[in-house]
Scaffold this motif. Structure first.
Motif, PDB file in Angstrom:
ATOM      1  N   TYR A 130       0.797  -1.223   0.000  1.00 15.75           N
ATOM      2  CA  TYR A 130       0.000   0.000   0.000  1.00 15.75           C
ATOM      3  C   TYR A 130       0.834   1.280   0.000  1.00 15.75           C
ATOM      4  O   TYR A 130       0.298   2.358  -0.235  1.00 15.75           O
ATOM      5  CB  TYR A 130      -0.959   0.005   1.188  1.00 15.75           C
ATOM      6  CG  TYR A 130      -2.217  -0.781   0.908  1.00 15.75           C
ATOM      7  CD1 TYR A 130      -3.303  -0.191   0.289  1.00 15.75           C
ATOM      8  CD2 TYR A 130      -2.303  -2.128   1.241  1.00 15.75           C
ATOM      9  CE1 TYR A 130      -4.447  -0.905   0.007  1.00 15.75           C
ATOM     10  CE2 TYR A 130      -3.446  -2.861   0.971  1.00 15.75           C
ATOM     11  CZ  TYR A 130      -4.510  -2.247   0.349  1.00 15.75           C
ATOM     12  OH  TYR A 130      -5.652  -2.975   0.065  1.00 15.75           O
ATOM     13  N   TYR A 131       2.130   1.163   0.281  1.00 14.71           N
ATOM     14  CA  TYR A 131       2.969   2.364   0.295  1.00 14.71           C
ATOM     15  C   TYR A 131       4.326   2.055  -0.317  1.00 14.71           C
ATOM     16  O   TYR A 131       4.912   1.023  -0.015  1.00 14.71           O
ATOM     17  CB  TYR A 131       3.150   2.881   1.722  1.00 14.71           C
ATOM     18  CG  TYR A 131       4.034   4.108   1.773  1.00 14.71           C
ATOM     19  CD1 TYR A 131       3.513   5.363   1.468  1.00 14.71           C
ATOM     20  CD2 TYR A 131       5.387   4.004   2.082  1.00 14.71           C
ATOM     21  CE1 TYR A 131       4.337   6.484   1.485  1.00 14.71           C
ATOM     22  CE2 TYR A 131       6.200   5.116   2.103  1.00 14.71           C
ATOM     23  CZ  TYR A 131       5.674   6.358   1.796  1.00 14.71           C
ATOM     24  OH  TYR A 131       6.490   7.458   1.802  1.00 14.71           O
ATOM     25  N   PRO A 132       4.850   2.977  -1.145  1.00 21.14           N
ATOM     26  CA  PRO A 132       4.141   4.167  -1.644  1.00 21.14           C
ATOM     27  C   PRO A 132       3.260   3.810  -2.840  1.00 21.14           C
ATOM     28  O   PRO A 132       3.682   3.084  -3.728  1.00 21.14           O
ATOM     29  CB  PRO A 132       5.276   5.083  -2.084  1.00 21.14           C
ATOM     30  CG  PRO A 132       6.366   4.138  -2.498  1.00 21.14           C
ATOM     31  CD  PRO A 132       6.239   2.930  -1.612  1.00 21.14           C
ATOM     32  N   ASP A 133       2.049   4.314  -2.831  1.00 16.84           N
ATOM     33  CA  ASP A 133       1.115   4.104  -3.933  1.00 16.84           C
ATOM     34  C   ASP A 133       1.259   5.296  -4.881  1.00 16.84           C
ATOM     35  O   ASP A 133       0.753   6.384  -4.618  1.00 16.84           O
ATOM     36  CB  ASP A 133      -0.312   4.011  -3.393  1.00 16.84           C
ATOM     37  CG  ASP A 133      -1.328   3.651  -4.461  1.00 16.84           C
ATOM     38  OD1 ASP A 133      -0.916   3.417  -5.614  1.00 16.84           O
ATOM     39  OD2 ASP A 133      -2.530   3.619  -4.144  1.00 16.84           O
ATOM     40  N   MET A 134       1.985   5.098  -5.971  1.00 15.56           N
ATOM     41  CA  MET A 134       2.316   6.204  -6.872  1.00 15.56           C
ATOM     42  C   MET A 134       1.106   6.628  -7.699  1.00 15.56           C
ATOM     43  O   MET A 134       0.459   5.789  -8.338  1.00 15.56           O
ATOM     44  CB  MET A 134       3.455   5.803  -7.800  1.00 15.56           C
ATOM     45  CG  MET A 134       4.750   5.456  -7.090  1.00 15.56           C
ATOM     46  SD  MET A 134       5.428   6.872  -6.198  1.00 15.56           S
ATOM     47  CE  MET A 134       7.016   6.205  -5.710  1.00 15.56           C
ATOM     48  N   LYS A 135       0.801   7.916  -7.677  1.00 18.57           N
ATOM     49  CA  LYS A 135      -0.327   8.461  -8.420  1.00 18.57           C
ATOM     50  C   LYS A 135       0.143   9.656  -9.253  1.00 18.57           C
ATOM     51  O   LYS A 135       0.742  10.586  -8.712  1.00 18.57           O
ATOM     52  CB  LYS A 135      -1.435   8.915  -7.478  1.00 18.57           C
ATOM     53  CG  LYS A 135      -1.992   7.829  -6.559  1.00 18.57           C
ATOM     54  CD  LYS A 135      -2.771   6.786  -7.325  1.00 18.57           C
ATOM     55  CE  LYS A 135      -3.423   5.791  -6.372  1.00 18.57           C
ATOM     56  NZ  LYS A 135      -4.153   4.713  -7.101  1.00 18.57           N
ATOM     57  N   LEU A 136      -0.150   9.618 -10.544  1.00 13.50           N
ATOM     58  CA  LEU A 136       0.143  10.761 -11.408  1.00 13.50           C
ATOM     59  C   LEU A 136      -0.993  11.766 -11.243  1.00 13.50           C
ATOM     60  O   LEU A 136      -2.053  11.631 -11.847  1.00 13.50           O
ATOM     61  CB  LEU A 136       0.269  10.310 -12.865  1.00 13.50           C
ATOM     62  CG  LEU A 136       0.563  11.397 -13.900  1.00 13.50           C
ATOM     63  CD1 LEU A 136       1.761  12.239 -13.517  1.00 13.50           C
ATOM     64  CD2 LEU A 136       0.775  10.769 -15.269  1.00 13.50           C
ATOM     65  N   ARG A 137      -0.771  12.773 -10.423  1.00  8.07           N
ATOM     66  CA  ARG A 137      -1.834  13.728 -10.088  1.00  8.07           C
ATOM     67  C   ARG A 137      -1.451  15.178 -10.389  1.00  8.07           C
ATOM     68  O   ARG A 137      -2.306  16.048 -10.359  1.00  8.07           O
ATOM     69  CB  ARG A 137      -2.178  13.619  -8.613  1.00  8.07           C
ATOM     70  CG  ARG A 137      -2.769  12.285  -8.199  1.00  8.07           C
ATOM     71  CD  ARG A 137      -4.168  12.077  -8.734  1.00  8.07           C
ATOM     72  NE  ARG A 137      -4.803  10.983  -8.030  1.00  8.07           N
ATOM     73  CZ  ARG A 137      -5.413  11.111  -6.870  1.00  8.07           C
ATOM     74  NH1 ARG A 137      -5.490  12.298  -6.298  1.00  8.07           N
ATOM     75  NH2 ARG A 137      -5.946  10.074  -6.277  1.00  8.07           N
ATOM     76  N   LEU A 138      -0.182  15.439 -10.609  1.00 10.82           N
ATOM     77  CA  LEU A 138       0.283  16.798 -10.864  1.00 10.82           C
ATOM     78  C   LEU A 138       0.820  16.837 -12.290  1.00 10.82           C
ATOM     79  O   LEU A 138       1.766  16.120 -12.623  1.00 10.82           O
ATOM     80  CB  LEU A 138       1.371  17.181  -9.859  1.00 10.82           C
ATOM     81  CG  LEU A 138       1.994  18.564  -9.987  1.00 10.82           C
ATOM     82  CD1 LEU A 138       0.957  19.668  -9.807  1.00 10.82           C
ATOM     83  CD2 LEU A 138       3.132  18.731  -8.982  1.00 10.82           C
ATOM     84  N   PHE A 139       0.211  17.669 -13.122  1.00  7.70           N
ATOM     85  CA  PHE A 139       0.575  17.636 -14.538  1.00  7.70           C
ATOM     86  C   PHE A 139       0.374  19.004 -15.180  1.00  7.70           C
ATOM     87  O   PHE A 139      -0.436  19.816 -14.731  1.00  7.70           O
ATOM     88  CB  PHE A 139      -0.246  16.577 -15.288  1.00  7.70           C
ATOM     89  CG  PHE A 139      -1.716  16.609 -14.967  1.00  7.70           C
ATOM     90  CD1 PHE A 139      -2.597  17.391 -15.698  1.00  7.70           C
ATOM     91  CD2 PHE A 139      -2.224  15.856 -13.910  1.00  7.70           C
ATOM     92  CE1 PHE A 139      -3.942  17.425 -15.394  1.00  7.70           C
ATOM     93  CE2 PHE A 139      -3.582  15.888 -13.599  1.00  7.70           C
ATOM     94  CZ  PHE A 139      -4.441  16.677 -14.347  1.00  7.70           C
ATOM     95  N   ARG A 140       1.143  19.223 -16.236  1.00  2.99           N
ATOM     96  CA  ARG A 140       1.006  20.460 -16.995  1.00  2.99           C
ATOM     97  C   ARG A 140      -0.344  20.432 -17.712  1.00  2.99           C
ATOM     98  O   ARG A 140      -0.690  19.437 -18.355  1.00  2.99           O
ATOM     99  CB  ARG A 140       2.154  20.570 -17.997  1.00  2.99           C
ATOM    100  CG  ARG A 140       2.439  21.988 -18.465  1.00  2.99           C
ATOM    101  CD  ARG A 140       3.639  22.008 -19.406  1.00  2.99           C
ATOM    102  NE  ARG A 140       4.876  21.612 -18.735  1.00  2.99           N
ATOM    103  CZ  ARG A 140       5.637  22.442 -18.022  1.00  2.99           C
ATOM    104  NH1 ARG A 140       5.276  23.714 -17.898  1.00  2.99           N
ATOM    105  NH2 ARG A 140       6.753  22.020 -17.453  1.00  2.99           N
ATOM    106  N   ARG A 141      -1.100  21.506 -17.569  1.00  7.89           N
ATOM    107  CA  ARG A 141      -2.476  21.511 -18.111  1.00  7.89           C
ATOM    108  C   ARG A 141      -2.478  21.332 -19.625  1.00  7.89           C
ATOM    109  O   ARG A 141      -3.297  20.581 -20.171  1.00  7.89           O
ATOM    110  CB  ARG A 141      -3.185  22.815 -17.727  1.00  7.89           C
ATOM    111  CG  ARG A 141      -4.642  22.905 -18.186  1.00  7.89           C
ATOM    112  CD  ARG A 141      -5.331  24.114 -17.594  1.00  7.89           C
ATOM    113  NE  ARG A 141      -4.675  25.356 -17.965  1.00  7.89           N
ATOM    114  CZ  ARG A 141      -4.934  26.038 -19.093  1.00  7.89           C
ATOM    115  NH1 ARG A 141      -5.840  25.577 -19.949  1.00  7.89           N
ATOM    116  NH2 ARG A 141      -4.306  27.156 -19.353  1.00  7.89           N
ATOM    117  N   VAL A 142      -1.578  22.009 -20.322  1.00  9.92           N
ATOM    118  CA  VAL A 142      -1.483  21.900 -21.780  1.00  9.92           C
ATOM    119  C   VAL A 142      -0.028  21.614 -22.139  1.00  9.92           C
ATOM    120  O   VAL A 142       0.874  22.311 -21.683  1.00  9.92           O
ATOM    121  CB  VAL A 142      -1.959  23.184 -22.482  1.00  9.92           C
ATOM    122  CG1 VAL A 142      -1.808  23.043 -23.997  1.00  9.92           C
ATOM    123  CG2 VAL A 142      -3.408  23.490 -22.125  1.00  9.92           C
ATOM    124  N   THR A 143       0.196  20.567 -22.932  1.00 12.17           N
ATOM    125  CA  THR A 143       1.529  20.208 -23.385  1.00 12.17           C
ATOM    126  C   THR A 143       1.568  20.257 -24.906  1.00 12.17           C
ATOM    127  O   THR A 143       0.572  20.565 -25.562  1.00 12.17           O
ATOM    128  CB  THR A 143       1.900  18.788 -22.917  1.00 12.17           C
ATOM    129  OG1 THR A 143       1.080  17.830 -23.625  1.00 12.17           O
ATOM    130  CG2 THR A 143       1.650  18.618 -21.417  1.00 12.17           C
TER     131      THR A 143
END
Length: 267
Positions: A130-143
């Motif tokens: 359960y740790y660390p549970d990697m989550k892609l949550r922070l991203f550039r709005r437009v690429t």
């Protein structure tokens, strides 16, 4: 040089017990966008009192609802959070440092995985996978490849980023399961959504061997692997309950997929 801007995107439904904590942890953001789907508690009032932009929309499913929130953001970066999640002070500082240095990062980064700590019945689940549970949550709005969005699926939606992705060092917290009643209700609901995905792939366990494997052996093997070999037993009584009920969730998911297949076969 001026720092890059940050928008926080959150979807809500009756999150009055959680939302204040979540918003307090992102008060450094330039913008907070909330898409609410008909809360009957104080969720909307709490959000507005803490400076969030609130939009009311009918529920469209997890991915579509979150994408709607992202579409309303204006920042250079988007941080997608659930209403029961919270940034640690250390992660807040790390994100602020990134925003200040963003223009100087070469080659440019388009997304960051964050390290999630699951808190179950008040205890941080350190073991059992359960740790660390990697989550892609922070991203550039437009690429260069277009706008980032969540994949459209009933549950366990994820963000697709075509560019370079790195991992931040600090954690954020998930306070989703303060008691067993909430956890069991969530697992019942998520197993229904998961069953639809499984059934759509044709895995409806119609033969006896498949039925026994998915309904009994897969949950049992999952429990043994996570609780014994991945040291879930080190998380005490809470760890035992979490792994037992997670294994039950797997059985429920396949049982509901079998039920879907049986109904389809009787039409």
């Amino acid at each position: 040089m001026p720092r890059s801007t940050l928008s926080v995107a959150i979807v809500t439904l009756n999150e009055a017990d959680n939302l204040g904590r979540t918003l307090a942890s992102v008060k450094f953001a330039d913008e907070i966008v909330i898409v609410d789907s008909g809360s009957t508690d104080d969720t909307v009032e709490i959000a507005r009192s803490l400076g969030a932009k609130v939009f009311s929309e009918e529920w469209k499913g997890f991915a579509r609802q979150k994408n709607s929130a992202i579409d309303k953001c204006t920042g250079t970066w988007v941080l997608s959070l659930d209403a029961d999640e919270e940034l640690t002070a250390e992660l807040q500082a790390e994100i602020r440092e990134m925003l200040e240095a963003d223009a100087q990062i070469v080659p440019a980064v388009d997304g960051y995985r964050l390290r999630l700590r699951h808190v179950f019945l008040g205890r941080w689940m350190r073991y059992g996978g359960y740790y660390p549970d990697m989550k892609l949550r922070l991203f550039r709005r437009v690429t260069n490849s277009g706008a980032a969005h969540f994949t459209d699926r009933p549950v366990h939606e994820s963000v697709q980023v075509a560019g370079r992705v790195e991992t931040m060092k600090k954690d954020f917290l998930h306070h989703g399961y303060p008691n067993l009643e909430v956890y069991l209700e969530h697992m019942d609901r998520y197993s229904t959504l998961g069953a639809r995905i499984v059934a759509a792939k044709g895995k409806t366990s119609q033969s006896w061997p498949a039925f026994c494997w998915n309904m009994a052996l897969v949950p049992l093997l999952t429990f043994v692997w996570n609780y014994i070999f991945r040291l879930g037993f080190l998380d005490g009584r809470e760890g035992l309950l979490l792994h037992l009920y997670h294994s039950a969730y797997i059985s429920w998911k396949y049982a509901k997929a079998w039920q879907i297949g049986r109904r389809a076969g009787s039409v």
